[in-house]
Structures are given as structure tokens and as C-alpha cells.
Design a protein around this motif. Structure first.
Motif: not given
Length: 148
Positions: A74-79, A103-119
Motif C-alpha cells: 500500500s503506497g510506501i508500506f508493505e504489510l 491495506c486501504q488505511a495504509f494506502q490513505d496514510m501513504s497518500d498523506f506522507i511526503n517522502t522520498p520513498l515515493k520517488n
């Protein structure tokens, strides 16, 4: 000339002595430089080796090898879900529903976090380990545990 020869012999002796020292980090098989962060402590002060809490690795609980399986990215997370956690069985619709919510909750958290992990090109993820509560030391009245 004698001073230079003596100085050369001293440097040679020190060099040979240093070359004979054992590299402790290779013997100990540390995960961090000089093993400084290889032991962590829980809220009760109990020491735990960091290699014993790696998500996705096999570990031993009550003399039984146990693993966790990656079932959601989910975004920057692996569960990673441990057997018996209530969300690991992909053939069980209740487990699938629980896992979808998490998974949706972690995807939503990932969307709020600004991080280089999204590069683009970055494959590093934050690994979250969903545990079977019977394999932990928490009381049965507690519903969750967390660590930082």
C-alpha cells in the motif's frame, strides 16, 4: 640512517600487529556498524535482537518456525501477515475483508506522507508486521501493540 631504519621497523611492526587483529563485526555478523543498534528494547526494558523482528523472515516461536507473508503493498508500506493473525488466509472472505480495510488505511496514510520513498525508481518500503497475538507477550485484554 639508523633513525630511518628504526622508524621503518616500528611502522612495520605496528602494521603487522594491526593486520593480525580479528574483524569482530564479521564474526558477530552484525546488522549495523559495530552492532550498536542490533539490540533494541521494548517498553518493559527487555532486550531483543533486531534480527528477531524482521518482517518477512522465518523466526522461532515456542520451538516452532513461523513466517509472515507479504500480502499487501500500500503506497510506501508493505504489510506482512503472520499465520494466525486473522487476515492471512486468502481463501477466507472475512480475512480478505479485514485485510482490504487495513491495506486501504495504509494506502490513505501513504497518500498523506511526503517522502522520498515515493520517488520514481525507489523500491524501499516501510515493512509492517501484522502479528498473531498468541505469539506476543501482550495480555489478552489488549487489542494491539506497537513499537517505534
Amino acid at each position: 640512517m639508523k633513525k630511518i631504519l628504526l622508524l621503518y621497523i616500528v611502522f612495520l611492526a605496528v602494521g603487522v600487529a594491526k593486520a593480525q587483529e580479528k574483524d569482530i563485526s564479521s564474526i558477530e555478523n552484525w546488522s549495523t556498524p559495530d552492532g550498536i543498534f542490533d539490540n533494541i528494547f521494548d517498553s518493559d526494558g527487555n532486550s531483543v535482537k533486531i534480527t528477531n523482528i524482521l518482517a518477512g523472515k522465518t523466526y522461532v516461536v515456542n520451538a516452532v518456525p513461523t513466517t509472515s507473508t507479504l500480502l499487501c503493498t500500500s503506497g510506501i508500506f508493505e504489510l506482512y501477515f503472520e499465520a494466525g493473525c486473522g487476515m492471512e488466509n486468502t481463501g477466507n472472505s472475512l480475512h480478505n475483508q479485514r485485510r482490504a480495510v487495513l491495506c486501504q488505511a495504509f494506502q490513505d496514510m501513504s497518500d498523506f506522507i511526503n517522502t522520498p520513498l515515493k520517488n520514481a525508481g525507489n523500491t524501499t518500503k516501510v515493512k509492517i508486521w501484522i502479528r498473531n497475538q498468541t505469539n506476543t507477550t501482550i495480555a489478552t485484554v489488549d487489542k494491539a501493540i506497537a513499537s517505534s
